[in-house]
Motif scaffolding. Structure first.
Motif: not given
Length: 306
Positions: A35-38, A14, A98, A94-96, A17
């Protein structure tokens, strides 16, 4: 719903984000997992080859040239031409929890070779030649396409000396199935091209706007000013599926999004989607998503809080 293996998740890096990219390249195709975490807006993405994009987790809002914006959800795929710029919003990442998407870039030479094989071996119902698919074709994966994509996720990341050969065979089947699905003309509202008149277009909009209400062929045929039998024939001829199949497809697409809301019970969801009973909802959902609604909701919850 497509699933990334634990081996993949542990092995990938990773580095960003937003649209973190893990790629594998072989002779006739490249597989990218994004993957997008935000939360993010107006993220641009483009490929130099035709691409099949398939949602794994979360939600994207897609903005494509000359098309209305639409939600892109797990269990759906989109076929894009080479050098097509996508503008993407990630409203729920979101981070949890994605947003994850698979993008399979396939060489144009491979697609042409499969077309040649199909024209030599597979006769179309109208006896015309197979031709290139409609690009910007957005559809719900059927079980066959789902299984191929899940297998390709494994093959691309596997360290096997013959994986180029394995992937090449899977790609041929994938292209054939997509072309056959494209032939059935299961389009989203932004791509709907009705050849008869505006009566059928009106009925399709009505269905999408009243999914929570009882819908049947007799009532819909009245809105199209046709007899039930004539309406059924025209509908199936234009879309390649029956009115009830179309209604169920739209309801399952809606349910897939609602099941990602932890505040909604399954009863709330199937009633909002217009299903009269949970047993029928379970049967239709599992047929299209390979998981029961409860299993799908539990999987989303596990991913969100892991």
């Amino acid at each position: 719903m497509l699933k990334l293996s634990d081996t993949f998740l542990k092995g990938r890096r990773l580095e960003t984000m937003v649209e973190n990219q893990t790629s594998y390249t072989l002779k006739n195709a490249a597989m990218h997992v994004f993957e997008t975490h935000e939360q993010a807006e107006k993220v641009l993405l483009e490929f130099s080859q035709p691409v099949l994009a398939s949602m794994i987790e979360g939600k994207k809002i897609m903005h494509l040239r000359d098309y209305e914006s639409f939600d892109f959800l797990p269990g759906e795929s989109l076929v894009l031409p080479a050098n097509e710029t996508m503008c993407i919003d990630f409203p729920e990442a979101k981070s949890k929890n994605p947003t994850r998407c698979l993008a399979m870039a396939i060489s144009e030479e491979k697609i042409k070779n499969v077309l040649q094989f199909m024209n030599e071996s597979i006769t179309k119902d109208d006896e015309k030649e197979w031709s290139l698919m409609d690009y910007n074709f957005h559809f719900v994966n059927d079980p066959g396409i789902f299984q191929i994509l899940q297998r390709l996720l494994f093959l691309f990341s596997e360290n096997h000396p013959s994986k180029d050969f394995f992937v090449d065979n899977m790609l041929r089947e994938l292209i054939i199935r997509i072309l056959q699905t494209n032939e059935r003309k299961i389009y989203t509202s932004s791509q709907m091209s009705i050849n008869s008149n505006n009566r059928l277009s009106y009925v399709i909009r009505y269905i999408r706007e009243h999914l929570d209400e009882p819908l049947n062929v007799e009532d819909l045929s009245k809105k199209a000013y046709m007899s039930p039998s004539h309406f059924y024939r025209v509908f199936k001829n234009e879309l390649g599926i029956s009115p009830i199949e179309f209604i169920n497809n739209e309801r399952i697409k809606l349910a897939t999004g609602l099941l990602q809301n932890p505040r909604l019970s399954i009863k709330d969801i199937y009633m909002r989607c217009g299903f009269e009973s949970r047993s029928y909802f379970n049967r239709v959902f599992k047929n299209r998503q390979q998981l029961s609604p409860g299993e799908y909701q539990a999987k989303v919850k596990t991913i969100r809080y892991s």
